[in-house]
Design a protein around this motif. Structure first.
Motif, PDB file in Angstrom:
ATOM      1  N   SER A  52       0.849  -1.189   0.000  1.00  0.00           N
ATOM      2  CA  SER A  52       0.000   0.000   0.000  1.00  0.00           C
ATOM      3  C   SER A  52       0.887   1.242   0.000  1.00  0.00           C
ATOM      4  O   SER A  52       2.066   1.197   0.363  1.00  0.00           O
ATOM      5  N   TYR A  53       0.319   2.330  -0.420  1.00  0.00           N
ATOM      6  CA  TYR A  53       1.004   3.626  -0.382  1.00  0.00           C
ATOM      7  C   TYR A  53       1.479   3.919   1.040  1.00  0.00           C
ATOM      8  O   TYR A  53       2.607   4.365   1.262  1.00  0.00           O
ATOM      9  N   LYS A  54       0.613   3.618   1.998  1.00  0.00           N
ATOM     10  CA  LYS A  54       0.925   3.863   3.415  1.00  0.00           C
ATOM     11  C   LYS A  54       2.129   3.042   3.864  1.00  0.00           C
ATOM     12  O   LYS A  54       2.978   3.528   4.624  1.00  0.00           O
ATOM     13  N   THR A  55       2.221   1.784   3.411  1.00  0.00           N
ATOM     14  CA  THR A  55       3.347   0.929   3.773  1.00  0.00           C
ATOM     15  C   THR A  55       4.658   1.515   3.266  1.00  0.00           C
ATOM     16  O   THR A  55       5.674   1.526   3.990  1.00  0.00           O
ATOM     17  N   SER A  58       5.676   4.503   5.314  1.00  0.00           N
ATOM     18  CA  SER A  58       6.179   4.049   6.609  1.00  0.00           C
ATOM     19  C   SER A  58       7.621   3.567   6.508  1.00  0.00           C
ATOM     20  O   SER A  58       8.458   3.862   7.379  1.00  0.00           O
TER      21      SER A  58
END
Length: 264
Positions: A52-55, A58
């Protein structure tokens, strides 16, 4: 610049071997960067599913700004698409969209296209390589497993496409690709898989159960330094990940390279 690291960083059998016994999964990448002081990692989980973009954000926030990434292309590109000569555009777009933050920070240095042993040198498969070049505009390294690709025509094709040839070390068995320390672009890329003689019969994890000797690593170091003299960047990743062997060998290689360069 010489980048040294491992193929992946989050393995259960590394805990208690090279990671502390009480380490949490979120802390592994920080440990990888700050304790082992690696400056690059090869992400292999992207072969199975897009992050994911979030991963991705992070991972960028948990690593220093000089730390860089190589990301493996999904299985649909390297293990499926060539069979029907159809490019999985949706899968690649999903991955590249997630990697946008990495690209914007100039920390995505390479995409890795690792083809299987069943992918042989044929006119159709050469065309598929050219199709990948047409569809993907980012720097890409190509790894072959079958020795039929070991010929000057292929090296010239990779060069014309702007692909970086992946130098592999693996067992001298059947028709596995041999160790050929060359480069076809302004980058060099090494992957060390180990020399387990049970390559074709072992389970996926056991296949990479091999610890390189100091002599073997010293020979690799000489080739890394030689290619570094003609390439702007050299990427070196150990994939003999069984019980942390990759970590130990990568650290040893880095020390040997540093000693050679210091003495010169």
């Amino acid at each position: 610049m010489i980048y040294v690291g491992t193929s992946g960083y989050s393995f259960p059998d590394w805990i208690g071997e090279v990671y502390p016994k009480d380490i949490s999964k979120p802390d592994m990448l920080k440990y990888y960067c700050h304790v082992w002081s690696f400056n690059a990692v090869e992400l292999n989980f992207t072969y199975y599913a897009s992050p994911s973009y979030k991963t991705i954000v992070s991972m960028l926030r948990r690593t220093p700004s000089h730390f860089v990434f190589s990301v493996k292309l999904p299985a649909s590109v390297t293990h499926e698409g060539w069979k029907s000569q159809s490019f999985p555009q949706d899968d690649v777009k999903k991955l590249l969209d997630a990697l946008i933050p990495m690209v914007e920070e100039n920390r995505l240095k390479m995409l890795l296209a690792q083809f299987p042993y069943s992918f042989r040198d044929t006119p159709e498969n050469r065309q598929y390589l050219q199709l990948i070049r047409e569809k993907i505009g980012l720097p890409t390294a190509v790894e072959f497993r079958h020795s039929s690709w070991n010929n000057e025509g292929i090296y010239k094709l990779l060069e014309s496409c702007g692909f970086t040839f992946v130098v592999v070390d693996e067992p001298n068995l059947r028709e596995l690709f041999p160790y050929v320390p060359i480069t076809t672009s302004d980058k060099a890329y090494f992957r060390f898989h180990g020399r387990n003689k049970n390559w074709f019969t072992a389970t996926e994890g056991e296949r990479y159960n091999y610890k390189y000797s100091v002599e073997e690593i010293s020979n690799f170091a000489k080739d890394v330094i030689r290619l570094a003299q003609r390439a702007s960047d050299v990427f070196v990743f150990f994939n003999n990940c069984y019980r942390g062997n990759a970590v130990r060998d990568a650290i040893n290689l880095r020390h040997i390279i540093e000693n050679i360069l210091f003495e010169s």
